[in-house]
Write a protein that holds these residues in place. Sequence first.
Motif, PDB file in Angstrom:
ATOM      1  N   LEU A  47     -35.608 -13.518  -7.638  1.00  0.00           N
ATOM      2  CA  LEU A  47     -35.821 -13.873  -6.240  1.00  0.00           C
ATOM      3  C   LEU A  47     -34.489 -13.846  -5.502  1.00  0.00           C
ATOM      4  N   VAL A  48     -34.487 -13.233  -4.331  1.00  0.00           N
ATOM      5  CA  VAL A  48     -33.299 -13.188  -3.483  1.00  0.00           C
ATOM      6  C   VAL A  48     -33.398 -14.242  -2.398  1.00  0.00           C
ATOM      7  N   ALA A  49     -34.493 -14.210  -1.643  1.00  0.00           N
ATOM      8  CA  ALA A  49     -34.659 -15.118  -0.511  1.00  0.00           C
ATOM      9  C   ALA A  49     -36.121 -15.187  -0.136  1.00  0.00           C
ATOM     10  N   ALA A  50     -36.499 -16.287   0.509  1.00  0.00           N
ATOM     11  CA  ALA A  50     -37.875 -16.467   0.941  1.00  0.00           C
ATOM     12  C   ALA A  50     -37.901 -17.136   2.309  1.00  0.00           C
ATOM     13  N   ILE A  51     -39.001 -16.902   3.014  1.00  0.00           N
ATOM     14  CA  ILE A  51     -39.154 -17.480   4.354  1.00  0.00           C
ATOM     15  C   ILE A  51     -40.612 -17.850   4.551  1.00  0.00           C
ATOM     16  N   THR A  52     -40.825 -18.968   5.241  1.00  0.00           N
ATOM     17  CA  THR A  52     -42.184 -19.443   5.467  1.00  0.00           C
ATOM     18  C   THR A  52     -42.921 -18.590   6.502  1.00  0.00           C
ATOM     19  N   GLU A  53     -44.205 -18.872   6.640  1.00  0.00           N
ATOM     20  CA  GLU A  53     -45.053 -18.076   7.530  1.00  0.00           C
ATOM     21  C   GLU A  53     -44.520 -18.074   8.957  1.00  0.00           C
ATOM     22  N   ALA A  54     -44.098 -19.220   9.430  1.00  0.00           N
ATOM     23  CA  ALA A  54     -43.606 -19.323  10.810  1.00  0.00           C
ATOM     24  C   ALA A  54     -42.117 -19.000  10.932  1.00  0.00           C
ATOM     25  N   GLY A  55     -41.468 -18.838   9.814  1.00  0.00           N
ATOM     26  CA  GLY A  55     -40.032 -18.555   9.834  1.00  0.00           C
ATOM     27  C   GLY A  55     -39.178 -19.778  10.047  1.00  0.00           C
ATOM     28  N   ASP A  56     -39.755 -20.975   9.851  1.00  0.00           N
ATOM     29  CA  ASP A  56     -39.015 -22.192  10.142  1.00  0.00           C
ATOM     30  C   ASP A  56     -38.288 -22.771   8.941  1.00  0.00           C
TER      31      ASP A  56
END
Length: 120
Positions: A47-56
């Motif tokens: 895994l490098v990076a992750a972001i939530t659905e809203a980008g928050d």
Amino acid sequence: QVQLVESGGGLVQPGGSLRLSCAASGFTFSRYAMSWYRQAPGKERELVAAITEAGDSTNYADSMKGRFVISRDNAKNTVYLQMNSLKPEDTAVYTCKARWDQGDRYLEIWGQGTLVTVSS
């Protein structure tokens, strides 16, 4: 057609920057958490990076903190990975993933990947 298409990979010198894009189609992008993974030759995918659905909210692997930034534009159905201060050990195929969760059900969609080579 449900798909993720990555772009922006290529050859870059150590210390350089690249911005990867992952364009989604065929599903409701804003309902999916997005992440970037990479797999270097002879190594397991990580895994490098992750972001939530809203980008928050975002999170990063320790080795990428401070150098990589994940972001998304739900109006464009696209997630990005800005990579700075690149090192030869960042050489890998970078792949984006979409994940939808609801209770005990989930759905994952993977892209085909884009190759990043960091070399002088």
